[in-house]
Scaffold this active site. Structure first.
Site, PDB file in Angstrom:
ATOM      1  N   CYS A  83      78.414  13.460  82.723  1.00 29.38           N
ATOM      2  CA  CYS A  83      78.526  14.652  83.859  1.00 29.38           C
ATOM      3  C   CYS A  83      78.269  14.172  85.246  1.00 29.38           C
ATOM      4  O   CYS A  83      78.704  14.891  86.233  1.00 29.38           O
ATOM      5  CB  CYS A  83      77.510  15.675  83.464  1.00 29.38           C
TER       6      CYS A  83
ATOM      7  N   GLN B 165      74.417  18.134  73.221  1.00 29.04           N
ATOM      8  CA  GLN B 165      73.762  18.559  74.305  1.00 29.04           C
ATOM      9  C   GLN B 165      73.226  19.958  74.340  1.00 29.04           C
ATOM     10  O   GLN B 165      71.924  20.202  74.827  1.00 29.04           O
ATOM     11  CB  GLN B 165      74.713  18.680  75.403  1.00 29.04           C
TER      12      GLN B 165
ATOM     13  N   SER C 101      76.843  40.602  86.736  1.00 34.67           N
ATOM     14  CA  SER C 101      75.875  39.849  85.791  1.00 34.67           C
ATOM     15  C   SER C 101      74.684  40.597  85.814  1.00 34.67           C
ATOM     16  O   SER C 101      73.922  40.549  86.848  1.00 34.67           O
ATOM     17  CB  SER C 101      75.944  38.277  85.656  1.00 34.67           C
TER      18      SER C 101
ATOM     19  N   SER D 153      76.263  26.435  81.440  1.00 37.68           N
ATOM     20  CA  SER D 153      77.485  26.219  82.321  1.00 37.68           C
ATOM     21  C   SER D 153      78.655  26.647  81.401  1.00 37.68           C
ATOM     22  O   SER D 153      78.675  26.239  80.150  1.00 37.68           O
ATOM     23  CB  SER D 153      77.574  24.874  83.016  1.00 37.68           C
TER      24      SER D 153
ATOM     25  N   HIS E 127      81.515  24.121  86.031  1.00 38.57           N
ATOM     26  CA  HIS E 127      80.902  22.745  85.571  1.00 38.57           C
ATOM     27  C   HIS E 127      82.360  21.794  85.025  1.00 38.57           C
ATOM     28  O   HIS E 127      82.405  21.522  84.047  1.00 38.57           O
ATOM     29  CB  HIS E 127      79.856  22.553  84.705  1.00 38.57           C
TER      30      HIS E 127
ATOM     31  N   CYS F 107      71.803  15.715  85.275  1.00 36.57           N
ATOM     32  CA  CYS F 107      71.603  15.135  83.893  1.00 36.57           C
ATOM     33  C   CYS F 107      72.969  14.962  83.159  1.00 36.57           C
ATOM     34  O   CYS F 107      73.811  15.394  83.614  1.00 36.57           O
ATOM     35  CB  CYS F 107      70.759  16.294  83.074  1.00 36.57           C
TER      36      CYS F 107
END
Length: 389
Positions: free
Chosen positions: A91, A152, A210, A244, A345, A375
């Site tokens: 990432c 993950q 949201s 994400s 992402h 990360c």
């Protein structure tokens, strides 16, 4: 002594990484080429002067194989003499590209260099570079971690359990990300960084309406009976709403020295001050941002209180919230225009997307110092400190 400065930074709008996503029809080479063309158009530089283009892509297979960055350079119309390479630090791939580019300028190897990244997750799905039945880790890793590593999502659950981060807290953080992103769009704060593409002008995943009530209705995204037995401490609170999404997008930054910028009439946006990379427990996997932050601050001879703005990649709410618990950073200085939970992402593009958003936010808010950290799969993290010029 030479320095390294960002003089231009652009990104595409970020689309949903699904077949019906707004950018799913765009080949990944063309996504990246669009940002490269826009970068030189907005800066006014002659692309012939660019010493190298360093790009990040995670799933380097199919339409993202064969050194995608090189073909984006050619598609963008740059001279054939401009070289390019593609790197993978998961990432953090394009943040690593920024590190390499800046370090090249600092060393004198480059005068003008582009760091960039792309990922089209609609066309090249995550893990498509690992065929079914293939083992990307090898027997030595299996021997070292006999119980096996985990995906993950399970790492994100383990982090939530270890730092006692509950569902309400993760959902509230996610809602905040969407509201900040929506507010930034409405205020025109993304206008300077976004390069509209084929009629797509805004990030597709931002949800202004949201709410924690809506997110509370989502089911756990990673529940697995085997992992539940292995890790009884997991409460299964990670959902699609507080993590994400998958996305398509590209981003690019132009890096040079202050001396070269002055000679070419370029306006520095920020100085690339200090860099750090670190490894961490590959089972928790996503906690490297904590030691990476400590390491880069030490290298910069700064403290957390010196940092005005933070960009901490929102792979999962639990990652940023655990980082905040450990560092004590004020959340109102973190991802001030929203993060990956809202904006998206697109893996290989996210590093330079964060940098792009950060350097523009620094100018808009008069920040002196900013810190970016990400990360990465396998227990890795990048961190860097930027300084207002």
């Amino acid at each position: 002594m030479r320095d390294a400065v960002v003089v231009e930074a652009v990104r595409t709008p970020i689309g949903k990484g699904k077949p019906n996503g707004a950018l799913a029809h765009v080949h990944p080479v063309e996504l990246l080429a669009h940002t490269l063309r826009t970068l030189v158009e907005r800066s006014g530089v002659d692309p012939e002067l660019i010493d190298d283009v360093i790009g990040g892509t995670v799933d380097q297979v199919g339409e993202q194989a064969m050194n995608t960055t090189r073909y984006a350079v050619l598609s963008a119309g740059f001279p054939e003499s401009v070289p390019a390479t593609t790197v993978d630090r998961q990432c953090g791939s394009s943040q690593q590209a920024v590190h390499f580019a800046a370090q090249g300028v600092l060393s004198g190897a480059y005068d003008l260099v582009v760091a960039c990244g792309v990922e089209s997750m609609s066309r090249v799905p995550m893990w498509s570079n690992v065929p079914p039945g293939a083992d990307p880790f090898g027997p030595g890793v299996a021997e070292r971690y006999p119980e096996g590593l985990v995906p993950q999502g399970i790492s994100a659950e383990l982090i939530a359990a270890k730092w006692s981060i509950g569902r309400e807290q993760m959902d509230a953080f996610a809602v905040s990300s969407h509201r900040k992103a929506a507010a930034a769009w409405e205020a025109g704060l993304f206008d300077a960084e976004v390069a509209p593409l084929e009629g797509v002008t805004r990030d597709e995943c931002v949800r202004p309406d949201s709410s924690t009530e809506v997110l509370a209705g989502l089911r756990p995204a990673y529940h697995d009976p085997g992992f539940a037995e292995r890790f009884p401490q997991i409460e299964w609170n990670v959902t699609a709403g507080n993590a994400s999404p998958i996305n398509d997008g590209a981003s690019a930054v132009l890096i040079t020295s202050s001396e070269t910028a002055a000679r070419l009439g370029l306006r520095p946006l920020a100085r690339l001050h200090s860099f750090a990379v670190t490894g961490s427990d590959p089972l928790l996997m996503l906690t490297g941002v904590i030691p990476a932050t400590e390491k880069v601050l030490r290298r910069a001879s700064l403290t957390l209180d010196d940092i005005d703005l933070f960009e901490v990649n929102e792979a999962f709410s639990s990652v940023v919230l655990a980082w905040q618990q450990e560092t004590g950073a004020a959340l109102d200085r973190v991802n001030v225009h929203g993060g990956a939970i809202a904006l998206g992402h697109p893996l290989g593009a996210s590093g330079t997307r964060l940098t792009t958003t950060l350097v523009h936010a620094m100018r808009q808010r008069g920040a002196r110092y900013a810190l970016q950290t990400m990360c990465e799969a396998g227990g890795l993290a990048n961190a860097m400190v930027l300084e207002r010029v």
